[in-house]
Design a protein around this motif. Structure first.
Motif, PDB file in Angstrom:
ATOM      1  N   PRO A  42      -3.775  -6.961  -7.464  1.00 17.72           N
ATOM      2  CA  PRO A  42      -4.369  -5.519  -6.166  1.00 17.72           C
ATOM      3  C   PRO A  42      -5.241  -4.920  -7.136  1.00 17.72           C
ATOM      4  CG  PRO A  42      -2.114  -5.898  -7.063  1.00 17.72           C
ATOM      5  CD  PRO A  42      -2.291  -7.003  -8.221  1.00 17.72           C
ATOM      6  N   VAL A  43      -5.858  -4.276  -5.971  1.00 17.61           N
ATOM      7  CA  VAL A  43      -7.266  -3.228  -6.271  1.00 17.61           C
ATOM      8  C   VAL A  43      -6.818  -2.170  -6.141  1.00 17.61           C
ATOM      9  CG1 VAL A  43      -9.652  -3.028  -6.447  1.00 17.61           C
ATOM     10  CG2 VAL A  43      -8.788  -5.123  -6.392  1.00 17.61           C
ATOM     11  N   LEU A  44      -6.626  -0.820  -7.166  1.00 24.62           N
ATOM     12  CA  LEU A  44      -6.266   0.734  -6.669  1.00 24.62           C
ATOM     13  C   LEU A  44      -8.128   0.701  -6.242  1.00 24.62           C
ATOM     14  CD1 LEU A  44      -4.818   2.745  -6.433  1.00 24.62           C
ATOM     15  CD2 LEU A  44      -5.164   3.353  -8.819  1.00 24.62           C
ATOM     16  N   VAL A  45      -8.628   1.224  -5.579  1.00 19.07           N
ATOM     17  CA  VAL A  45      -9.514   1.662  -4.678  1.00 19.07           C
ATOM     18  C   VAL A  45      -9.691   3.537  -4.964  1.00 19.07           C
ATOM     19  CG1 VAL A  45     -11.513   1.153  -3.797  1.00 19.07           C
ATOM     20  CG2 VAL A  45      -9.553  -0.212  -3.509  1.00 19.07           C
ATOM     21  N   GLU A  46     -10.521   3.857  -5.793  1.00 19.52           N
ATOM     22  CA  GLU A  46     -10.013   5.238  -5.453  1.00 19.52           C
ATOM     23  C   GLU A  46     -11.845   6.037  -5.502  1.00 19.52           C
ATOM     24  OE1 GLU A  46      -6.364   7.387  -7.378  1.00 19.52           O
ATOM     25  OE2 GLU A  46      -7.396   6.665  -8.996  1.00 19.52           O
ATOM     26  N   GLN A 172      -1.060 -15.918  -1.631  1.00 21.26           N
ATOM     27  CA  GLN A 172      -1.118 -14.753  -2.454  1.00 21.26           C
ATOM     28  C   GLN A 172      -1.898 -14.206  -1.410  1.00 21.26           C
ATOM     29  OE1 GLN A 172      -1.006 -15.004  -6.618  1.00 21.26           O
ATOM     30  NE2 GLN A 172      -1.268 -13.107  -6.561  1.00 21.26           N
ATOM     31  N   PRO A 173      -1.989 -12.643  -1.143  1.00 19.38           N
ATOM     32  CA  PRO A 173      -2.314 -12.202  -0.312  1.00 19.38           C
ATOM     33  C   PRO A 173      -3.470 -11.496  -1.483  1.00 19.38           C
ATOM     34  CG  PRO A 173      -0.353 -11.130  -0.718  1.00 19.38           C
ATOM     35  CD  PRO A 173      -0.771 -12.052  -1.557  1.00 19.38           C
ATOM     36  N   VAL A 174      -4.533 -10.753  -0.351  1.00 23.45           N
ATOM     37  CA  VAL A 174      -5.614 -10.007  -1.823  1.00 23.45           C
ATOM     38  C   VAL A 174      -4.952  -8.381  -1.259  1.00 23.45           C
ATOM     39  CG1 VAL A 174      -7.640  -9.563  -1.946  1.00 23.45           C
ATOM     40  CG2 VAL A 174      -8.527 -11.485  -2.011  1.00 23.45           C
ATOM     41  N   VAL A 175      -4.755  -7.884  -1.938  1.00 23.94           N
ATOM     42  CA  VAL A 175      -3.984  -6.740  -1.984  1.00 23.94           C
ATOM     43  C   VAL A 175      -4.970  -5.518  -2.880  1.00 23.94           C
ATOM     44  CG1 VAL A 175      -2.515  -5.817  -2.227  1.00 23.94           C
ATOM     45  CG2 VAL A 175      -1.243  -7.952  -2.187  1.00 23.94           C
ATOM     46  N   LEU A 176      -5.693  -4.602  -1.249  1.00 26.45           N
ATOM     47  CA  LEU A 176      -6.373  -3.318  -2.062  1.00 26.45           C
ATOM     48  C   LEU A 176      -5.593  -2.165  -1.458  1.00 26.45           C
ATOM     49  CD1 LEU A 176      -8.612  -5.301  -1.421  1.00 26.45           C
ATOM     50  CD2 LEU A 176     -10.172  -3.485  -1.189  1.00 26.45           C
ATOM     51  N   ARG A 191      -0.603   0.160 -13.932  1.00 29.66           N
ATOM     52  CA  ARG A 191      -0.802  -1.061 -14.648  1.00 29.66           C
ATOM     53  C   ARG A 191      -1.055  -2.102 -14.397  1.00 29.66           C
ATOM     54  NH1 ARG A 191       3.585  -2.742 -16.355  1.00 29.66           N
ATOM     55  NH2 ARG A 191       5.018  -1.023 -16.796  1.00 29.66           N
ATOM     56  N   ARG A 192      -0.437  -2.561 -12.692  1.00 30.72           N
ATOM     57  CA  ARG A 192      -0.523  -3.695 -11.741  1.00 30.72           C
ATOM     58  C   ARG A 192      -1.359  -4.047 -10.984  1.00 30.72           C
ATOM     59  NH1 ARG A 192       4.758  -1.685 -13.015  1.00 30.72           N
ATOM     60  NH2 ARG A 192       6.549  -3.288 -13.558  1.00 30.72           N
ATOM     61  N   CYS A 193      -2.579  -3.085 -11.022  1.00 27.42           N
ATOM     62  CA  CYS A 193      -3.394  -3.047 -10.112  1.00 27.42           C
ATOM     63  C   CYS A 193      -5.308  -3.290 -11.177  1.00 27.42           C
ATOM     64  CB  CYS A 193      -3.962  -2.021  -9.681  1.00 27.42           C
ATOM     65  SG  CYS A 193      -2.226  -1.432  -8.710  1.00 27.42           S
ATOM     66  N   LEU A 194      -5.926  -3.883 -10.941  1.00 27.09           N
ATOM     67  CA  LEU A 194      -6.983  -3.383 -11.383  1.00 27.09           C
ATOM     68  C   LEU A 194      -7.751  -1.539 -10.842  1.00 27.09           C
ATOM     69  CD1 LEU A 194      -8.790  -6.941 -10.512  1.00 27.09           C
ATOM     70  CD2 LEU A 194      -8.269  -6.045 -12.743  1.00 27.09           C
ATOM     71  N   TYR A 195      -8.981  -1.614 -11.232  1.00 24.42           N
ATOM     72  CA  TYR A 195      -9.225  -0.415 -10.824  1.00 24.42           C
ATOM     73  C   TYR A 195     -10.903  -0.147 -10.257  1.00 24.42           C
ATOM     74  CZ  TYR A 195     -10.042   4.374 -10.637  1.00 24.42           C
ATOM     75  OH  TYR A 195      -9.671   6.087 -10.277  1.00 24.42           O
ATOM     76  N   LEU A 196     -10.700   0.259  -9.219  1.00 24.02           N
ATOM     77  CA  LEU A 196     -12.606   0.666  -8.939  1.00 24.02           C
ATOM     78  C   LEU A 196     -12.208   1.590  -8.246  1.00 24.02           C
ATOM     79  CD1 LEU A 196     -14.943  -0.761  -8.029  1.00 24.02           C
ATOM     80  CD2 LEU A 196     -14.089  -1.178  -5.475  1.00 24.02           C
ATOM     81  N   TRP A 197     -13.069   2.315  -8.905  1.00 23.84           N
ATOM     82  CA  TRP A 197     -13.988   3.805  -8.805  1.00 23.84           C
ATOM     83  C   TRP A 197     -14.673   4.113  -8.023  1.00 23.84           C
ATOM     84  CZ3 TRP A 197     -12.642   8.683  -7.761  1.00 23.84           C
ATOM     85  CH2 TRP A 197     -12.662   9.439  -8.130  1.00 23.84           C
ATOM     86  N   LEU A 198     -14.753   4.332  -6.626  1.00 26.65           N
ATOM     87  CA  LEU A 198     -15.750   4.346  -5.427  1.00 26.65           C
ATOM     88  C   LEU A 198     -16.654   5.337  -5.612  1.00 26.65           C
ATOM     89  CD1 LEU A 198     -15.672   2.225  -2.395  1.00 26.65           C
ATOM     90  CD2 LEU A 198     -17.151   1.210  -4.442  1.00 26.65           C
TER      91      LEU A 198
END
Ligand SMILES: Nc1ncnc2c1ncn2[C@@H]1O[C@H](COP(=O)(O)OP(=O)(O)OP(=O)(O)O)[C@@H](O)[C@H]1O
Ligand SMILES: [Mg+2]
Length: 297
Positions: A42-46, A172-176, A191-198
């Motif tokens: 999953p990706v955490l987008v902040e 497998q879903p792509v999770v955002l 910890r379970r996510c990839l991180y993306l700072w926009l």
């Protein structure tokens, strides 16, 4: 309903794919999206409001040819609205229909079967036969208990239902997950996510986004618009204008037939980009006046 399922084989594929569906990704956006698809993480987008967090999930769904399943978070969101609910009405009907003829044990086994489940977004995403894009939007609006519940889903891609047992993801879903940072998320979730700072984009990137959304706007005018937006963002404002405001402003100028952003046009249309009373004063004094002086010169 999307027709063709796409599977990227490089970061460049993702760049081209997102562009083809109207989303112009920055380099880290494309890279993280690629990794998310390939690693199944999953990706955490902040990032601040209006920088394209939600739109990224929508664009990924369009590009990958997957259905978008969206869970809009809010304060007080619980499992019943996010995961699943038992369909009480249907259960009651079954009990009434079968009353007298069948024993309670049989009815009980019966009414806790999948047929009586009302799937909510998380369960829909997990049980879909075709892979989906799951958008968990504005996760920071929920509480920590909800986050804890999400952990099982995000690490194992499975849901436990006491009466039914474990439901494992068929695909497998792509999770955002998106967050506006109104509260700090737990380390366990991060910890379970990839991180993306926009963040707000660079001038050239934003110009391209504005032109994509308003292709009819004159290029010089569009450039000036983006430059002014960047000046306004430099000011100490409650709510700096985002990409969403740049796009709206471009549309407004086009609609009004403006061929220049002079002091007068700016004054008239400022409320499209500034949305707090105190910010209006600051922007009028700093940017508006400068434009008027430039007109006079
Ligand atoms: N890279 C981009 N390419 C094309 N359009 C973009 C891009 N980034 C943002 N936009 C546009 O900007 C607008 C705002 O984007 P979006 O709603 O995704 O913001 P957000 O970050 O989710 O904001 P919020 O935190 O308020 O929910 C949308 O109209 C979207 O299409
Ligand atoms: Mg959003």
């Amino acid at each position: 309903m999307p027709e063709t399922i796409t599977e990227p084989s490089s970061v460049d594929d993702v760049v081209a794919g997102l562009r083809s569906v109207g989303y112009l990704p920055g380099s880290s956006t494309a890279l993280v999206s690629y990794l998310a698809i390939k690693l199944g993480k999953p990706v955490l987008v902040e990032g601040p409001a209006g920088v394209g967090k939600t739109e990224l999930a929508k664009a990924l769904a369009r590009y990958l040819g997957r259905t978008l399943v969206r869970l809009q978070c809010y304060e007080g969101l619980d499992e019943a609205k996010a995961l699943y609910e038992w369909n009480y009405k249907k259960q009651l009907l079954r009990i009434q229909t079968e009353a007298g003829e069948t024993g309670w044990r049989e009815v009980q086994d019966d009414i806790f079967g999948e047929e009586f489940l009302l799937p909510r977004p998380l369960m829909t995403a997990i049980s879909s036969p075709d892979p989906v894009v799951l958008l968990i939007d504005e996760i920071d609006k929920t509480d920590q208990e909800f986050e804890a519940m999400l952990l099982e889903l995000l690490s194992e891609f499975q849901i436990s239902i006491p009466e039914l047992g474990r439901i494992e993801a068929r695909t497998q879903p792509v999770v955002l997950l998106t967050s506006n940072n109104t509260r700090e998320l737990t380390e366990a979730l991060k910890r379970r996510c990839l991180y993306l700072w926009l963040d707000y984009p660079e001038t050239e990137h934003e110009l391209e986004i504005v032109r994509l959304h308003s292709p009819d706007l004159d290029e010089t005018l569009a450039r000036k618009l983006v430059e002014i937006i960047h000046q306004v963002r430099e000011l100490d404002l409650k709510k700096p204008p985002s990409i969403a405001e740049s796009i709206d402003w471009a549309r407004a100028l086009l609609l009004l037939g403006a061929d220049e952003i002079d002091g007068e046009t700016f004054k008239q249309t400022m409320s499209v980009i500034v949305k707090h009373r105190t910010d209006m004063d600051t922007v009028a004094a700093r940017v508006g006046v400068a434009l008027q002086q430039a007109d006079a010169a």
